[in-house]
Structures are given as structure tokens and as C-alpha cells.
Design a protein around this motif. Structure first.
Motif, PDB file in Angstrom:
ATOM      1  N   ASP A  40       0.862  -1.164   0.026  1.00 34.23           N
ATOM      2  CA  ASP A  40       0.168   0.021  -0.028  1.00 34.23           C
ATOM      3  C   ASP A  40       0.781   1.103   0.059  1.00 34.23           C
ATOM      4  O   ASP A  40       0.384   2.364  -0.320  1.00 34.23           O
ATOM      5  CB  ASP A  40      -0.772   0.035   1.370  1.00 34.23           C
ATOM      6  N   TYR A  41       2.017   1.263   0.578  1.00 39.69           N
ATOM      7  CA  TYR A  41       2.927   2.159   0.755  1.00 39.69           C
ATOM      8  C   TYR A  41       3.752   2.425  -0.429  1.00 39.69           C
ATOM      9  O   TYR A  41       4.064   3.406  -0.965  1.00 39.69           O
ATOM     10  CB  TYR A  41       3.793   2.148   2.055  1.00 39.69           C
TER      11      TYR A  41
ATOM     12  N   ARG B   1       4.452   4.801  -4.858  1.00 41.57           N
ATOM     13  CA  ARG B   1       5.642   5.418  -5.036  1.00 41.57           C
ATOM     14  C   ARG B   1       6.468   4.857  -6.086  1.00 41.57           C
ATOM     15  O   ARG B   1       7.651   5.145  -6.086  1.00 41.57           O
ATOM     16  CB  ARG B   1       6.352   5.393  -3.638  1.00 41.57           C
TER      17      ARG B   1
ATOM     18  N   PRO C 176      11.582   3.973   4.252  1.00 43.96           N
ATOM     19  CA  PRO C 176      10.239   4.156   3.813  1.00 43.96           C
ATOM     20  C   PRO C 176       9.374   3.450   5.031  1.00 43.96           C
ATOM     21  O   PRO C 176      10.167   2.514   5.750  1.00 43.96           O
ATOM     22  CB  PRO C 176      10.181   2.953   2.869  1.00 43.96           C
ATOM     23  N   THR C 177       8.175   3.816   5.189  1.00 42.97           N
ATOM     24  CA  THR C 177       7.535   3.629   6.664  1.00 42.97           C
ATOM     25  C   THR C 177       7.327   2.175   7.120  1.00 42.97           C
ATOM     26  O   THR C 177       7.558   1.616   8.046  1.00 42.97           O
ATOM     27  CB  THR C 177       6.362   4.560   6.866  1.00 42.97           C
TER      28      THR C 177
ATOM     29  N   SER D 294       2.080   4.166   8.161  1.00 39.52           N
ATOM     30  CA  SER D 294       2.198   4.124   7.005  1.00 39.52           C
ATOM     31  C   SER D 294       1.115   4.015   5.939  1.00 39.52           C
ATOM     32  O   SER D 294       1.086   4.551   4.781  1.00 39.52           O
ATOM     33  CB  SER D 294       2.898   2.454   6.727  1.00 39.52           C
TER      34      SER D 294
ATOM     35  N   GLN E 287       0.271   7.668   5.075  1.00 43.25           N
ATOM     36  CA  GLN E 287       1.366   8.168   4.170  1.00 43.25           C
ATOM     37  C   GLN E 287       1.105   7.375   2.769  1.00 43.25           C
ATOM     38  O   GLN E 287       2.009   7.431   2.056  1.00 43.25           O
ATOM     39  CB  GLN E 287       2.697   7.808   4.643  1.00 43.25           C
ATOM     40  N   LYS E 288      -0.024   6.790   2.502  1.00 42.74           N
ATOM     41  CA  LYS E 288      -0.308   6.294   1.439  1.00 42.74           C
ATOM     42  C   LYS E 288      -0.090   7.126   0.116  1.00 42.74           C
ATOM     43  O   LYS E 288       0.685   6.804  -0.831  1.00 42.74           O
ATOM     44  CB  LYS E 288      -1.743   5.587   1.325  1.00 42.74           C
TER      45      LYS E 288
ATOM     46  N   SER F  83       4.918  12.369   8.111  1.00 44.29           N
ATOM     47  CA  SER F  83       4.636  11.508   9.471  1.00 44.29           C
ATOM     48  C   SER F  83       4.492  12.550  10.673  1.00 44.29           C
ATOM     49  O   SER F  83       4.966  12.195  11.827  1.00 44.29           O
ATOM     50  CB  SER F  83       5.664  10.236   9.821  1.00 44.29           C
TER      51      SER F  83
ATOM     52  N   HIS G  73      -7.604   2.645   1.415  1.00 44.49           N
ATOM     53  CA  HIS G  73      -6.566   1.676   1.812  1.00 44.49           C
ATOM     54  C   HIS G  73      -6.935   0.317   1.350  1.00 44.49           C
ATOM     55  O   HIS G  73      -8.156  -0.157   1.054  1.00 44.49           O
ATOM     56  CB  HIS G  73      -6.858   1.497   3.444  1.00 44.49           C
TER      57      HIS G  73
END
Lengths: 486, 103
Positions: free
Chosen positions: A92-93, A97, A234-235, A346, A349-350, A356, A447
Motif C-alpha cells: 500500500d505504501y 511511490r 520508507p515507513t 504507513s 502516508q499512502k 509523518s 486503503h
């Protein structure tokens, strides 16, 4: 190599094969993230089954270099759960990106193999190889967003301090090996017990080993790499780094200090006690001043290292205090609640570009009620409020410190004071979620199902361990009793 | 003291100390990597010295040294990859200038 060698390392071999399978699947069907994740999760399930299966017939493999006992199984299952949750949360994160998901999953599984090798090592050299196999993929994951300045900056700090500490650890191991004449953990314990005390050279070796390990678990004053490495990554990777390598390093501590250096626990007891006090106090004090939630959770993870060290100190003071059981329970509880908290960060922050900072959390309770409630749950658990996993974890640690006698009960008092101080910064996030309005209303985020599943699993585990901690405490007790004590 | 185990241990200790000093004093990421290599090689010298002077450890020493060399090579590979990645972002190898998180 006998047949039993093969069956005992079956989970490790399976884990390696899973990592390769993910890479091969990605090569055949590029950018089909769901297939890669499915292969990874199915593979992890097989590894878990094999781990439980090998536990039916525990024993030593490869002439005593690798061991399968209840402790190995217990730790292996924690590692598998950590990696499975990270694989669920990651896509998802990473997806928005444009970061590849398949390599992410494969690298995680490689790191897990290293951690499993540490958990089962009965030999210092195997232990070192396992340690490196665990941390090298970690460095790569920290720099996973390779075009992002923060990610690579975190990675290089993590790498430089990590390999510096590995070299120090190795230097200590060389002395321990040279002066005891064996790399077998049981042999080292026998040699140390026979020698009746430490020679100066061996004491130096043990000091180097301790320093190296203190870097790995981010104990104060060897923690400087932690905040930058955690904030930059990255988270989902940060979530993994805050639990995976940490549990792995504590597996290493149990194998090295409790087993190999068990006969001289009176010598390392004060060192662990001092590290514990410094680590939890400084971790909490600095966490209070943070306005970035990722950085705050990084300092909070330093504080949690301190709590775990209290359990270890209690064990060193009195092996019957229940300190080791408390440490093992804490590692499991901490893994779920910390991964859960990072999973929520996380999720927020999608969309690329969302920071954050605390402001991101403003109004979350109204905007996304489920995420708000779950984040509150994880934060309450990290604080140690019942009925959550964190409460029993802290309670067991504090009880063991009280039972240990001597000066160790002082640590129990300091732990309680620290837990109270920690409540301030954990609950501040809750205040932001429910009592602040965002300055700019953020866009709605959708999500993915995997992320929902991951957060839900972490939340269910956090609640179950808080309501029914019995089975896990039993498992931790069994794992601790299976340990070879020098 | 010449040609004794102690002499070699002192030598490798000095090498290790040099590497440690280099790591702490240098601010160039590549130099820091080189310092770490020096530290690992000092460990190898320690291991081989133990093996050369203590007959009981002779067989183990070379195996351990080989494994350490392999691991060190893997570590250096990962390290260089990360240094290259950050150099592309920042155009400098100086770690003091990697301070984006400290505003």
C-alpha cells in the motif's frame, strides 16, 4: 550430513526457497505485485508449518552447530509473523511511490532467514553469519527508496554504524574463540565455567562483544544511528527495522550471554543494568520532544529496548526470577504492537508527500474512525495500559525485576517511572487524533485490502495477548526452559 | 616477544585501533568503508595468529578466516551500493553533509 540435519534445517531451506520463488515469479510476471505477495505469504505459511513440525523432534544438527529447541521455534514464529505482517503492509505504501513490491518481499524473507539462523545457532560462527544475513538486507531495505534523499541518508547511517558494530562484535568473538578454543556455544560455556572467572584478555573479548551487541539493539549510548535510520526509511521498512533486527539481536543476546557467557552472568549483570537504565530513560526523554511520529516511535523503540534489558538483568541476577520468560513475552508483544503502530503511520502516508508529522494525525479519529481506534489501541499497548499485550509485557518485566532481589528492584521502580513518562508522548498522538482539527482537510485515502488485513491481525494479536496472555506465557516459559544454561 | 602470539595480537590490536580511529575521524563515506575493512582484516589477523600459534585451533582458523572474508566482501558490496545511491542524490561523499533530517 545426515537425514536429521536436513529435517532440522528444513524451515531455513524453505525460507530461502521462498525468497528465490518470489524473485522467479517476479521475473516471469513482472509488476504483478499481488502474485508476488501471495507467493510470499503462502511460502511463509509453509515455513511456519515446517518450523512447528521440526519442533516435534528437536535436536542438534551439523555436529552441534545448529540447534532446534523450543526457543528456536518460539523466536522463528515471531520472525515469520513480523515478516508476514510487513509484507501485508508494504504494498500500500510502495505501490503509489513506484517502488517494486516483489523485491521488497524477497529481501525481507532473506533477512528472516538470517534471523532464524541466529535463533537456532549453537555455534558462534553460525551466529555471526546469521547476524550478517539478517542485517545486510536491512541496510538495503532502509535505502529502498533510492531516489529519496532521506531514505539513502538513513541507509548510509544505518550501514556505516551497523558494519562498524559488526566488526567490533567480530573482534570480540575472535578473542572468545581463541581463548576458549572452540566456537561451539556449549563448549565456550564449559571452558569459561572451568576457568573459574575471566582472564583479562577474555574480559576484553566479552567487552567487545557487548559493545557490538549494544549497537545492534540500539542501547544508549550506542543508539545514534537509530532515529535517522528509522525516520529516513520508507515507513513499512521502519516498522520492520524496529522489530525484526531488534528481536534478532535479542535472540543473539540470549544465545551469547545467557548460554555461552552464562557461567559469568555476575560479571555482565551490572553492565546490562546500567545499559537498561540509560536506554529507557534517555529514549523516553528524547521521545517527548519529537514532533515527527516516526522519529518519536524510533526513540520509543529505544526505550522498549531498555525495558527488555531490565528483564535480562533480572535473569542475570537470579535465573529463577522469570526474567527470561518476561523478555520472550515482551519480544512477541512488542513486535505486534509496534508493527501495528507503524502500519497505521504507513497507511496515512499512502499518498506520496504526506509526512509523518503529528499534524498528519489531526482529526484522524473523525476522518477514519477505524484507523483512529486501532492507532489508539496500539499506542495504549505501547504505553502498557490493560487490557492490551503491552500491559502484561511490562508487568512481567517489572515482576521479574522485583523478584530478582539485590539492587535489581530499583530497576523496577525506574521502569514504572519511565512508563508513566512515556504515556505523555503516546497519548499526545491520541489527543491529536481526537481533539485537534487539521489545518487543511487532507484528501480521502482508499486503503488496500492487504493493509486492512495486516493492521487487523496486529490489532487482534495485541488484544488477545492482553486478554488471554496465558498460552503465550506458557510458550515463553517452555522456550526459556529449553535453553542450555552454561 | 618477536614471533610470538602476543606480538601478533598486539599488531592486530593496533590495526583494529587504526581502523576504529579512521572510522571515527574520517568524514568521507568511502574512507569510513575502508576503515571498516581494516577493522575486519585486523580480526582476520587475530584469528590466523591464534591458529598459527595454538595447534588445537589450527584447522579452524583458516575456515573461520575464509568465512569472515566472504561476509566482509558481501558487506562491502552492500555498502558501496548504498554509497553510490546517496552520491547520486547528494553529489557528495561527505557524511557531515547528510543532514536533511536535522532541520
Amino acid at each position: 550430513m545426515t537425514w536429521s540435519d536436513v529435517t532440522l534445517i528444513a524451515p531455513l531451506v524453505a525460507a530461502l526457497l521462498v525468497a528465490f520463488a518470489i524473485i522467479v515469479v517476479d521475473a516471469i510476471a513482472p509488476h504483478r505485485d499481488r502474485i508476488a505477495v501471495a507467493v510470499g505469504l503462502a511460502g511463509l505459511a509453509i515455513v511456519a508449518v515446517l518450523t512447528v513440525w521440526t519442533d516435534q523432534a528437536p535436536g542438534l544438527a551439523f555436529g552441534g552447530a545448529y540447534t532446534v529447541d523450543t526457543l528456536t521455534t518460539y523466536l522463528d514464529l515471531i520472525f515469520i509473523a513480523i515478516v508476514a505482517l510487513t509484507v501485508l503492509v508494504g504494498p500500500d505504501y510502495l505501490g503509489p511511490r513506484d517502488l517494486p513490491v516483489a523485491e521488497f518481499a524477497a529481501t525481507l524473507v532473506f533477512a528472516m532467514t538470517g534471523a532464524m539462523l541466529i535463533a537456532g545457532s549453537a555455534d558462534l560462527l553460525v551466529l555471526f553469519v546469521g547476524l550478517e544475513l539478517m542485517v545486510l538486507p536491512g541496510y538495503l531495505l532502509a535505502g529502498y527508496a533510492k531516489r529519496d534523499a532521506l531514505s539513502t541518508e538513513g541507509a548510509i547511517k544505518y550501514f556505516l554504524l551497523g558494519s562498524f558494530s559488526s566488526a567490533i562484535f567480530l573482534f570480540g568473538l575472535a578473542y572468545v574463540w581463541g581463548l576458549t578454543g572452540t566456537t561451539r556455544i556449549a563448549g565456550v560455556a564449559d571452558a569459561i565455567a572451568a576457568a573459574q572467572g575471566l582472564s583479562p584478555a577474555l574480559a576484553m573479548g566479552v567487552a567487545f562483544v557487548t559493545t557490538g551487541v549494544a549497537f545492534k539493539i540500539a542501547a544508549v549510548p550506542f543508539h545514534y544511528w537509530t532515529p535517522d535510520a528509522y525516520q529516513g526509511s520508507p515507513t513499512p521498512v521502519t516498522g520492520y527495522l524496529s522489530v525484526g533486527p531488534k528481536v534478532g539481536a535479542f535472540a543473539l543476546i540470549i544465545r551469547v550471554f545467557v548460554e555461552a557467557l552464562g557461567p559469568i552472568n555476575a560479571d555482565w549483570l551490572p553492565v546490562m543494568g546500567v545499559l537498561a537504565v540509560l536506554t529507557m530513560t534517555l529514549g523516553n526523554l528524547v521521545a517527548v520532544t519529537q514532533t515527527n511520529v516516526k522519529r518519536m516511535l524510533a526513540y520509543s523503540s529505544i526505550a522498549h529496548t531498555g525495558y527488555i534489558l531490565v528483564g535480562l538483568t533480572a535473569y542475570a541476577a537470579d535465573p529463577n526470577s522469570g526474567g527470561l520468560e518476561a523478555v520472550l513475552f515482551y519480544l512477541a508483544a512488542y513486535s505486534f504492537m509496534n508493527l501495528g503502530a507503524f502500519a497505521v503511520v504507513s497507511a496515512l502516508q499512502k499518498r506520496p508527500g504526506v509526512t509523518s508529522q503529528l499534524d498528519t494525525f489531526a482529526g484522524l479519529g473523525r476522518r477514519e474512525p477505524y484507523l483512529g481506534i486501532l492507532m489508539t489501541l496500539f499506542l495504549l499497548s505501547l504505553t502498557g495500559i490493560p487490557p492490551t499485550a503491552g500491559f502484561f509485557a511490562k508487568a512481567l518485566i517489572i515482576l521479574s525485576a522485583v523478584q530478582a532481589g539485590g539492587w535489581v528492584p530499583i530497576l523496577a521502580v525506574i521502569t514504572v517511572l519511565n512508563a508513566v513518562a512515556a504515556a505523555f508522548y503516546y497519548l499526545r498522538v491520541v489527543v491529536y487524533m481526537y481533539m485537534r482539527d487539521p489545518q487543511i482537510e487532507p484528501a480521502e485515502v482508499d486503503h488496500g485490502p492487504l493493509l486492512r488485513l495486516g493492521v487487523a491481525v496486529a490489532a487482534v494479536a495485541t488484544v488477545i495477548l492482553g486478554v488471554l496472555p496465558g498460552p503465550l506465557i506458557d510458550a515463553a516459559t517452555k522456550a526459556a526452559s529449553s535453553l542450555f544454561r552454561g | 616477544m618477536a614471533n610470538s602470539l602476543d606480538a601478533y595480537l598486539v599488531l592486530s590490536g593496533l590495526l583494529f585501533a587504526t581502523g576504529t580511529f579512521g572510522f571515527l575521524a574520517r568524514r568521507n563515506a568511502i574512507s569510513m568503508l575502508m576503515s571498516i575493512e581494516l577493522m575486519v582484516n585486523a580480526v582476520n589477523l587475530t584469528i590466523l595468529a591464534f591458529g598459527a600459534f595454538l595447534p588445537a585451533l589450527k584447522d579452524h582458523a583458516s575456515v573461520i578466516a575464509l568465512i569472515v572474508i566472504t561476509v566482509a566482501a558481501a558487506e562491502a558490496t552492500v555498502g558501496l551500493a548504498i554509497v553510490i545511491a546517496i552520491f547520486r542524490n547528494r553529489r557528495t561523499p561527505l557524511v557531515d553533509e547528510y543532514d536533511a533530517m536535522r532541520q
